[in-house]
Design a protein around this motif. Structure first.
Motif, PDB file in Angstrom:
ATOM      1  N   PRO A 294       6.256  86.571 119.952  1.00 10.29           N
ATOM      2  CA  PRO A 294       7.007  86.749 121.202  1.00 10.29           C
ATOM      3  C   PRO A 294       6.195  86.470 122.456  1.00 10.29           C
ATOM      4  O   PRO A 294       6.754  86.149 123.501  1.00 10.29           O
ATOM      5  CB  PRO A 294       7.456  88.214 121.144  1.00 10.29           C
ATOM      6  CG  PRO A 294       6.503  88.868 120.185  1.00 10.29           C
ATOM      7  CD  PRO A 294       6.165  87.818 119.181  1.00 10.29           C
ATOM      8  N   HIS A 295       4.872  86.572 122.346  1.00 13.51           N
ATOM      9  CA  HIS A 295       4.024  86.341 123.520  1.00 13.51           C
ATOM     10  C   HIS A 295       3.705  84.863 123.730  1.00 13.51           C
ATOM     11  O   HIS A 295       3.201  84.496 124.797  1.00 13.51           O
ATOM     12  CB  HIS A 295       2.727  87.147 123.383  1.00 13.51           C
ATOM     13  CG  HIS A 295       2.946  88.622 123.264  1.00 13.51           C
ATOM     14  ND1 HIS A 295       3.524  89.378 124.256  1.00 13.51           N
ATOM     15  CD2 HIS A 295       2.695  89.481 122.233  1.00 13.51           C
ATOM     16  CE1 HIS A 295       3.604  90.647 123.871  1.00 13.51           C
ATOM     17  NE2 HIS A 295       3.113  90.726 122.650  1.00 13.51           N
ATOM     18  N   PHE A 296       3.982  84.030 122.724  1.00  9.43           N
ATOM     19  CA  PHE A 296       3.718  82.597 122.885  1.00  9.43           C
ATOM     20  C   PHE A 296       4.580  82.012 124.007  1.00  9.43           C
ATOM     21  O   PHE A 296       4.164  81.062 124.685  1.00  9.43           O
ATOM     22  CB  PHE A 296       3.986  81.858 121.572  1.00  9.43           C
ATOM     23  CG  PHE A 296       3.651  80.393 121.619  1.00  9.43           C
ATOM     24  CD1 PHE A 296       2.344  79.971 121.446  1.00  9.43           C
ATOM     25  CD2 PHE A 296       4.629  79.436 121.867  1.00  9.43           C
ATOM     26  CE1 PHE A 296       2.011  78.620 121.506  1.00  9.43           C
ATOM     27  CE2 PHE A 296       4.309  78.085 121.925  1.00  9.43           C
ATOM     28  CZ  PHE A 296       3.002  77.677 121.740  1.00  9.43           C
ATOM     29  N   ALA A 297       5.752  82.581 124.204  1.00 14.87           N
ATOM     30  CA  ALA A 297       6.652  82.093 125.249  1.00 14.87           C
ATOM     31  C   ALA A 297       6.080  82.302 126.646  1.00 14.87           C
ATOM     32  O   ALA A 297       6.542  81.676 127.612  1.00 14.87           O
ATOM     33  CB  ALA A 297       8.011  82.783 125.137  1.00 14.87           C
ATOM     34  N   ASN A 298       5.080  83.163 126.774  1.00 16.92           N
ATOM     35  CA  ASN A 298       4.462  83.400 128.085  1.00 16.92           C
ATOM     36  C   ASN A 298       3.470  82.314 128.464  1.00 16.92           C
ATOM     37  O   ASN A 298       2.982  82.288 129.595  1.00 16.92           O
ATOM     38  CB  ASN A 298       3.736  84.749 128.089  1.00 16.92           C
ATOM     39  CG  ASN A 298       4.692  85.922 127.954  1.00 16.92           C
ATOM     40  OD1 ASN A 298       5.813  85.878 128.454  1.00 16.92           O
ATOM     41  ND2 ASN A 298       4.259  86.975 127.269  1.00 16.92           N
ATOM     42  N   LEU A 299       3.145  81.415 127.518  1.00 16.51           N
ATOM     43  CA  LEU A 299       2.136  80.386 127.755  1.00 16.51           C
ATOM     44  C   LEU A 299       2.743  79.121 128.325  1.00 16.51           C
ATOM     45  O   LEU A 299       3.839  78.714 127.951  1.00 16.51           O
ATOM     46  CB  LEU A 299       1.422  80.039 126.447  1.00 16.51           C
ATOM     47  CG  LEU A 299       0.610  81.154 125.773  1.00 16.51           C
ATOM     48  CD1 LEU A 299       0.182  80.713 124.389  1.00 16.51           C
ATOM     49  CD2 LEU A 299      -0.605  81.518 126.614  1.00 16.51           C
TER      50      LEU A 299
ATOM     51  N   TYR B 279      -4.905  82.927 122.156  1.00  8.32           N
ATOM     52  CA  TYR B 279      -4.655  81.594 122.691  1.00  8.32           C
ATOM     53  C   TYR B 279      -5.693  81.150 123.718  1.00  8.32           C
ATOM     54  O   TYR B 279      -6.165  80.016 123.668  1.00  8.32           O
ATOM     55  CB  TYR B 279      -3.243  81.536 123.288  1.00  8.32           C
ATOM     56  CG  TYR B 279      -2.194  81.852 122.250  1.00  8.32           C
ATOM     57  CD1 TYR B 279      -1.934  80.965 121.211  1.00  8.32           C
ATOM     58  CD2 TYR B 279      -1.496  83.056 122.274  1.00  8.32           C
ATOM     59  CE1 TYR B 279      -0.987  81.259 120.235  1.00  8.32           C
ATOM     60  CE2 TYR B 279      -0.546  83.353 121.309  1.00  8.32           C
ATOM     61  CZ  TYR B 279      -0.294  82.454 120.286  1.00  8.32           C
ATOM     62  OH  TYR B 279       0.627  82.753 119.316  1.00  8.32           O
ATOM     63  N   PHE B 280      -6.069  82.016 124.638  1.00  9.63           N
ATOM     64  CA  PHE B 280      -7.078  81.620 125.623  1.00  9.63           C
ATOM     65  C   PHE B 280      -8.476  81.610 125.015  1.00  9.63           C
ATOM     66  O   PHE B 280      -9.283  80.739 125.345  1.00  9.63           O
ATOM     67  CB  PHE B 280      -7.048  82.574 126.827  1.00  9.63           C
ATOM     68  CG  PHE B 280      -5.946  82.294 127.799  1.00  9.63           C
ATOM     69  CD1 PHE B 280      -6.189  81.610 128.982  1.00  9.63           C
ATOM     70  CD2 PHE B 280      -4.645  82.697 127.532  1.00  9.63           C
ATOM     71  CE1 PHE B 280      -5.178  81.352 129.889  1.00  9.63           C
ATOM     72  CE2 PHE B 280      -3.615  82.441 128.434  1.00  9.63           C
ATOM     73  CZ  PHE B 280      -3.879  81.766 129.610  1.00  9.63           C
ATOM     74  N   LEU B 281      -8.762  82.567 124.143  1.00  9.34           N
ATOM     75  CA  LEU B 281     -10.085  82.649 123.525  1.00  9.34           C
ATOM     76  C   LEU B 281     -10.082  82.038 122.121  1.00  9.34           C
ATOM     77  O   LEU B 281     -11.056  82.162 121.387  1.00  9.34           O
ATOM     78  CB  LEU B 281     -10.560  84.107 123.478  1.00  9.34           C
ATOM     79  CG  LEU B 281     -10.587  84.826 124.836  1.00  9.34           C
ATOM     80  CD1 LEU B 281     -11.150  86.226 124.691  1.00  9.34           C
ATOM     81  CD2 LEU B 281     -11.377  84.030 125.871  1.00  9.34           C
ATOM     82  N   MET B 282      -8.963  81.400 121.756  1.00  9.84           N
ATOM     83  CA  MET B 282      -8.831  80.589 120.535  1.00  9.84           C
ATOM     84  C   MET B 282      -9.104  81.373 119.257  1.00  9.84           C
ATOM     85  O   MET B 282      -9.712  80.858 118.312  1.00  9.84           O
ATOM     86  CB  MET B 282      -9.740  79.353 120.617  1.00  9.84           C
ATOM     87  CG  MET B 282      -9.392  78.447 121.768  1.00  9.84           C
ATOM     88  SD  MET B 282     -10.229  76.857 121.686  1.00  9.84           S
ATOM     89  CE  MET B 282      -9.496  76.038 123.133  1.00  9.84           C
ATOM     90  N   GLU B 283      -8.618  82.600 119.206  1.00 13.70           N
ATOM     91  CA  GLU B 283      -8.707  83.375 117.983  1.00 13.70           C
ATOM     92  C   GLU B 283      -7.882  82.730 116.865  1.00 13.70           C
ATOM     93  O   GLU B 283      -8.258  82.786 115.695  1.00 13.70           O
ATOM     94  CB  GLU B 283      -8.221  84.810 118.248  1.00 13.70           C
ATOM     95  CG  GLU B 283      -8.147  85.705 117.028  1.00 13.70           C
ATOM     96  CD  GLU B 283      -9.508  86.182 116.562  1.00 13.70           C
ATOM     97  OE1 GLU B 283      -9.570  86.840 115.510  1.00 13.70           O
ATOM     98  OE2 GLU B 283     -10.507  85.897 117.250  1.00 13.70           O
ATOM     99  N   LYS B 284      -6.763  82.133 117.228  1.00 10.91           N
ATOM    100  CA  LYS B 284      -5.913  81.464 116.236  1.00 10.91           C
ATOM    101  C   LYS B 284      -6.456  80.060 115.977  1.00 10.91           C
ATOM    102  O   LYS B 284      -5.945  79.065 116.487  1.00 10.91           O
ATOM    103  CB  LYS B 284      -4.461  81.426 116.723  1.00 10.91           C
ATOM    104  CG  LYS B 284      -3.763  82.784 116.684  1.00 10.91           C
ATOM    105  CD  LYS B 284      -2.295  82.670 116.942  1.00 10.91           C
ATOM    106  CE  LYS B 284      -1.605  84.011 116.827  1.00 10.91           C
ATOM    107  NZ  LYS B 284      -1.609  84.561 115.452  1.00 10.91           N
ATOM    108  N   GLY B 285      -7.496  80.005 115.161  1.00 12.19           N
ATOM    109  CA  GLY B 285      -8.152  78.732 114.893  1.00 12.19           C
ATOM    110  C   GLY B 285      -7.267  77.737 114.177  1.00 12.19           C
ATOM    111  O   GLY B 285      -7.343  76.534 114.443  1.00 12.19           O
ATOM    112  N   ASN B 286      -6.393  78.222 113.267  1.00 15.14           N
ATOM    113  CA  ASN B 286      -5.528  77.290 112.539  1.00 15.14           C
ATOM    114  C   ASN B 286      -4.555  76.587 113.472  1.00 15.14           C
ATOM    115  O   ASN B 286      -4.268  75.391 113.315  1.00 15.14           O
ATOM    116  CB  ASN B 286      -4.764  78.030 111.437  1.00 15.14           C
ATOM    117  CG  ASN B 286      -3.851  79.119 111.993  1.00 15.14           C
ATOM    118  OD1 ASN B 286      -4.172  79.751 113.007  1.00 15.14           O
ATOM    119  ND2 ASN B 286      -2.731  79.362 111.333  1.00 15.14           N
ATOM    120  N   PHE B 287      -4.064  77.316 114.468  1.00 15.28           N
ATOM    121  CA  PHE B 287      -3.149  76.717 115.438  1.00 15.28           C
ATOM    122  C   PHE B 287      -3.848  75.597 116.213  1.00 15.28           C
ATOM    123  O   PHE B 287      -3.304  74.491 116.357  1.00 15.28           O
ATOM    124  CB  PHE B 287      -2.640  77.791 116.403  1.00 15.28           C
ATOM    125  CG  PHE B 287      -2.015  77.235 117.663  1.00 15.28           C
ATOM    126  CD1 PHE B 287      -0.781  76.610 117.615  1.00 15.28           C
ATOM    127  CD2 PHE B 287      -2.674  77.322 118.888  1.00 15.28           C
ATOM    128  CE1 PHE B 287      -0.203  76.087 118.762  1.00 15.28           C
ATOM    129  CE2 PHE B 287      -2.111  76.802 120.029  1.00 15.28           C
ATOM    130  CZ  PHE B 287      -0.866  76.178 119.972  1.00 15.28           C
TER     131      PHE B 287
END
Length: 349
Positions: A94-99, A39-47
């Protein structure tokens, strides 16, 4: 005294080893590092592609001031952020909730940033200083991804008006021909942005992330883990040139120039739509827009030449400073384009 120091060092090593087990094994530090990468380094490009697509209409205007009874721009962006997660399945992470998404400046979309909730004992290693470096990288990558998306949208606008740079008229758009120089400028901008993204994501981030993962796996105590993580972040920032004010300023100026170009393409499209709709169009691109694009072309070439010259400097060519810089410059200088531009600029001085 030596005996006392030996006891202290022994206790320190034991505590560091126990903290390593607590943070790495029980708190699952590697999974949280992967979430920070996603999320911070934008590995999930599709998102982020879905998020940018959904948020683009909102970001076409300056963020308005929050009014009573209406959601603030930050709240609207946060809602779109969550919506994009639902559409791409990231909400099941589960870690998305930390954002938490927020805006450092409520009047600037480029100030978008993220917070990450690091509960105990993760807060021992994911300190505010560490997360601040992740935020610095996120803001840089966000601006690159956003300006790349705007260049892609400019391509759609230009294609709807005048084919694909071939000079052919588009009868469905009122027969208005887009001048080749407008297409060429977009292509030059895209060339720079794409190669910069490849350099940062592949040559820098992926390489350093692999080194960090191997070191965390082989670490034996907490202090080593903390040192490896800070080294990773410092190297990432250094090789992305975010620690050099002059280069950061150059990149910032280029991004602003590209944003101005894409906004000008939108404005020219509206003018042409108005002309063809009223029946007053003469099949020509708006003269005022052509003059503006000529100035943008000159300014862009000047800024790119300056950036290329600085990146080629001996100081930055040191292998330890940026070991993959040479590959980036080779891609940027395809067919000697940047070198020829630099020579042409030098001849004018």
């Amino acid at each position: 005294v030596p005996a006392f120091e030996g006891v202290v060092n022994s206790l320190r090593e034991q505590v560091a080893s126990l903290m390593w087990q607590l943070v790495v094994t029980h708190a699952e530090l590697p999974k949280h590092l992967q979430a920070l990468k996603d999320y911070f380094l934008m590995e999930k490009g599709n998102f982020y592609q879905v998020f940018l697509t959904e948020a683009r209409p909102l970001m076409q205007v300056v963020p308005p001031q929050a009014l009573r009874g209406k959601p603030s721009p930050e709240a609207e962006m946060a809602a779109l952020f969550s919506q994009a997660a639902q559409r791409t399945g990231c909400d099941e992470d589960p870690h998305f909730a930390n954002l938490t998404l927020f805006m450092r400046d409520p009047q600037d979309w480029d100030s978008l940033s993220l917070r990450y909730r690091a509960s105990w004992p993760l807060g021992l290693i994911l300190t505010p200083a560490v997360l601040g470096k992740y935020q610095q990288m996120f803001r840089f990558l966000w601006r690159l991804r956003r300006v790349r998306a705007e260049l892609d949208h400019a391509h759609l606008n230009l294609s709807a008006r005048g084919g694909s740079g071939s000079g052919r008229r588009n009868a469905g758009a009122g027969g208005v021909e887009v001048p080749p120089q407008v297409w060429h400028l977009r292509q030059q901008m895209l060339h720079l942005v794409c190669n910069l993204q490849i350099y940062v994501h592949v040559d820098v981030l992926e390489t350093q992330q692999r080194i960090l993962r191997d070191k965390i796996t082989s670490a034996e105590n907490f202090l080593d883990c903390s040192e490896y993580l800070n080294t990773f972040l410092d190297t990432m920032i250094m090789q992305s040139f975010l620690d050099i004010a002059s280069i950061s300023s150059m990149l910032d100026g280029i991004v602003q120039l590209i944003t101005k170009y894409t906004a000008s393409v939108e404005e020219a499209q509206r003018e042409m739509a108005a002309m063809t709709g009223d029946g007053d169009g003469d099949g020509q691109y708006p003269p005022a827009s052509l003059s503006l694009f000529a100035r943008l072309q000159e300014d862009f070439q000047r800024r790119c030449t300056m950036l290329f010259t600085v990146l080629k400097s001996t100081k930055l060519s040191v292998k330890a400073r940026a070991p993959h810089l040479h590959q980036f410059l080779l891609r940027l200088n395809f067919n000697h384009y940047m070198s020829n531009q630099a020579l042409a600029s030098a001849a004018l001085i």
